[in-house]
Design an enzyme around this catalytic site. Structure first.
Site, PDB file in Angstrom:
ATOM      1  N   CYS A 116      81.064   8.742  81.926  1.00  0.00           N
ATOM      2  CA  CYS A 116      81.383   7.330  81.715  1.00  0.00           C
ATOM      3  C   CYS A 116      80.474   6.734  80.640  1.00  0.00           C
ATOM      4  CB  CYS A 116      81.247   6.565  83.019  1.00  0.00           C
ATOM      5  SG  CYS A 116      81.806   4.841  82.916  1.00  0.00           S
ATOM      6  N   CYS A 117      79.176   7.004  80.737  1.00  0.00           N
ATOM      7  CA  CYS A 117      78.227   6.512  79.730  1.00  0.00           C
ATOM      8  C   CYS A 117      78.563   7.085  78.357  1.00  0.00           C
ATOM      9  CB  CYS A 117      76.797   6.904  80.112  1.00  0.00           C
ATOM     10  SG  CYS A 117      76.108   6.012  81.522  1.00  0.00           S
ATOM     11  N   CYS A 199      75.592  -2.143  82.794  1.00  0.00           N
ATOM     12  CA  CYS A 199      76.907  -2.487  83.316  1.00  0.00           C
ATOM     13  C   CYS A 199      76.763  -3.078  84.725  1.00  0.00           C
ATOM     14  CB  CYS A 199      77.797  -1.249  83.359  1.00  0.00           C
ATOM     15  SG  CYS A 199      78.220  -0.598  81.729  1.00  0.00           S
ATOM     16  N   CYS A 202      76.699  -0.817  87.813  1.00  0.00           N
ATOM     17  CA  CYS A 202      75.636   0.193  87.812  1.00  0.00           C
ATOM     18  C   CYS A 202      74.233  -0.409  87.818  1.00  0.00           C
ATOM     19  CB  CYS A 202      75.781   1.096  86.581  1.00  0.00           C
ATOM     20  SG  CYS A 202      77.359   1.950  86.489  1.00  0.00           S
ATOM     21  N   CYS A 226      71.034   6.803  80.051  1.00  0.00           N
ATOM     22  CA  CYS A 226      72.490   6.922  79.892  1.00  0.00           C
ATOM     23  C   CYS A 226      72.848   7.923  78.805  1.00  0.00           C
ATOM     24  CB  CYS A 226      73.098   5.575  79.549  1.00  0.00           C
ATOM     25  SG  CYS A 226      72.462   4.835  78.029  1.00  0.00           S
TER      26      CYS A 226
END
Length: 232
Positions: A116-117, A199, A202, A226
């Site tokens: 995702c990162c 985010c 997170c 990340c």
């Protein structure tokens, strides 16, 4: 190597604005600053703006930021009258990621979180850094163990540019003092215990005694990066 030594010498001998100005002289039109709009980055934005440094500012919008972060962006642009370019993830990559591991699949494993990162941060950063010779960041050594091992000026071999971390040896108290002295706008979430803000899904507030980045990916035992600041 010559430029690396010059830059390291500058940050050892000159004031922070003077050292950054040398960087813009050595690499005209090729110095950029990546801001996440956190407290450290707001300090650097303030210094760049007040010193009139020819530095390109940019930020990454992952699509899942806090509303307070967007408000901080607006206040910062209004205050300093400087453009801050916004880089977004590629829509097709986000769609593919969601189809593969779900909208919140990053909670399920480190690998899925890093994926995702990668889509939302690392790839947009690569686009943002195109053409840059110098990359300025707001990293501080106090933030976690990994950042204790880096230098104020580094050669990023993966991206083939110089990476400057001007606040590396600043304390958190020094950051707060600068924000107060120059009335710098900052994210109100910092006053609620969010020392490091990424985010919204997170990030949580930090508990007393925890390190600054403990609130990032709190469900993981480690891996508090990340990928933006890790060499591949």
């Amino acid at each position: 190597m010559q430029y690396l030594l010059q830059l390291r010498s500058a940050f050892a001998e000159l004031s922070l604005p003077e050292a950054l100005r040398l960087g813009t002289t050595l690499f005209p039109g090729a110095v950029c600053f990546s801001t996440s709009l956190g407290q450290e980055d707001q300090v650097l934005t303030d210094i760049i703006a007040r010193s009139g440094l020819p530095v390109r500012l940019f930020t990454l919008d992952t699509g899942r930021l806090f509303e307070e972060t967007y408000a901080t962006y607006e206040r910062t642009v209004a205050r300093y009258k400087l453009p801050i370019d916004v880089f977004f993830p590629k829509a097709e990559a986000v769609q593919e990621l969601a189809a593969r591991q779900g909208v919140n699949g990053f909670y399920e494993s480190v690998a899925q979180r890093q994926a995702c990162c990668g889509v939302r941060k690392v790839e947009p950063l690569a686009r943002a850094l195109r053409g840059a010779r110098v990359w300025i960041t707001g990293l501080r050594a106090e933030q976690n163990d990994h950042r204790k091992s880096i230098s104020v000026v580094e050669w990023d071999a993966d991206r083939e540019l110089y990476k400057i971390n001007p606040l590396l040896h600043w304390s958190y108290e020094e950051v707060l003092a600068h924000l107060r002295q120059y009335n710098v706008p900052y994210n109100p979430l910092h006053d609620q215990g969010f020392l490091s803000i990424g985010c919204a899904p997170c990030t949580r507030a930090v508990e007393p005694g925890e390190e600054a980045r403990a609130g990032r990916w709190w469900w993981e035992q480690s891996h508090k990066e990340c990928g933006l600041h890790l060499q591949r």
